[in-house]
Design an enzyme around this catalytic site. Sequence first.
Site, short mmCIF file in Angstrom:
data_model
loop_
_atom_site.label_atom_id
_atom_site.label_comp_id
_atom_site.label_asym_id
_atom_site.label_seq_id
_atom_site.Cartn_x
_atom_site.Cartn_y
_atom_site.Cartn_z
N GLU A 111 0.82 -1.21 0.00
CA GLU A 111 0.00 0.00 0.00
C GLU A 111 0.86 1.26 0.00
O GLU A 111 1.94 1.30 0.59
CB GLU A 111 -0.94 0.01 1.22
N CYS A 125 3.27 8.59 1.01
CA CYS A 125 3.83 7.61 1.95
C CYS A 125 4.01 6.30 1.20
O CYS A 125 3.03 5.71 0.71
CB CYS A 125 2.86 7.43 3.12
N CYS A 132 5.97 -6.93 7.58
CA CYS A 132 7.00 -6.36 8.45
C CYS A 132 7.43 -7.40 9.47
O CYS A 132 6.64 -8.29 9.83
CB CYS A 132 6.46 -5.11 9.15
N CYS A 136 5.51 -4.11 16.04
CA CYS A 136 5.14 -3.03 16.95
C CYS A 136 3.66 -3.18 17.28
O CYS A 136 2.81 -3.34 16.39
CB CYS A 136 5.41 -1.67 16.30
N CYS A 139 0.74 -1.04 15.66
CA CYS A 139 0.77 -0.88 14.21
C CYS A 139 0.08 -2.06 13.53
O CYS A 139 0.44 -3.22 13.77
CB CYS A 139 2.22 -0.76 13.73
N GLY A 187 6.53 -1.84 6.28
CA GLY A 187 7.90 -2.34 6.35
C GLY A 187 8.87 -1.44 7.08
O GLY A 187 8.57 -0.29 7.40
N CYS A 361 -1.79 6.72 9.69
CA CYS A 361 -0.55 6.18 10.24
C CYS A 361 -0.83 4.94 11.08
O CYS A 361 -1.68 4.96 11.98
CB CYS A 361 0.12 7.26 11.08
#
Length: 390
Positions: A111, A125, A132, A136, A139, A187, A361
């Site tokens: 994306e 972005c 990933c 986290c 996220c 990532g 985000c």
Amino acid sequence: MKIELDLSRRPNAAPAALPSLAGLSLPALKAEMEAMGVDPKKSGMRAKQLRRWIHHFGTQDFADMTDVAKELRAQLAERYILTRPEIADHQVSRDGTQKWLTRFGPGIEGESVFIPDVGKAGALCVSSQVGCTLNCTFCHTGTQKLVRNLTAQEIVAQVLIARDELGEWPTSTENRRLTNIVFMGMGEPLYNLDNVAEAIDTISDGDGIAIGRRRITVSTAGVAPKIPELGHRTSAALAISLHATHDDLRNEIVPINRKYDLQTLFDAIRAYPDLSNSKRVTFEYVMLKGVNDSLAEARDLVRLLKGVPAKINLIPFNPWPGAPYECSDWETIEAFAEVVNRAGYASPIRTPRGRDIFAACGQLRSESVKKSAAEKRREALAAEAGGKAG
């Protein structure tokens, strides 16, 4: 009655798709010219011609390349294409944010998000990986296992797709809508530094896409050993996905901290080349209700940043299905920002953008799944059997 299968009559496999030149770096274009037999003394010039048509004019047809000999154009069209990767999905938010799900190959989707009115005009972005490894906890991307790194060409293709949609060809220095690039998508960029650095070279090339390095920001969750190298290789702006001021909490919500603790991280940050008040580090701090949003932690953040030219983006937590956190109350975020502001650091509160299309985000995630070689073989055999049955 005996029946024998005539395997010689099996249908031929579909021809492989031609490779695209769109998004390749100048050295990669030169290598392609040499591979197709262009005189090495002329391959550099031909590569520069291609670079200008592809990345300055945005052309997707070799016939448009009027200063390239017809014979060479015909040869190029036989061997290559100029199209972008397939757009699997394109969504537009109520606030004007746009999100693309790009299919880079079978089962490989990533994306990218265009956010208007950010930076000088608008920011894109981009993703550097599909999935990933960092996990986290705040996220959404971290819930998707790493599928693979994106190539430099695939990273640049995200910029080309946005430019196509925005109608920003040929490259201009005036009235641009897309002025900034942020490596803050899917990532960890520093786990794919070679491709990220090559992509930045292409994006910043003044004869091509021409988005200057000062307007390119790379965000890392804290791969400390690679941080100075990033600066030396790219001269990009540095952003740190921080989110906690003590190792105990950061170990929990940003697990890479267990490998590179805050002391190690800040030693690497201070070694980043050319830091100054005009080239500050951006620290991203997501506001998690009752977790990291107290005034004591705001004061600890100020102490942690001492001596580092910095600004702090306070990010209201953007929810996603199954998220274990809530966003801090607005009054709490404002009070936190006031402590940081009084200490002399800019601490803007980032306005959530694209929440309605999961483009904000921490919300990016695709359905791509890394498959084992055995799984791929089983799928190929099943597809072959299905083809025979048909």
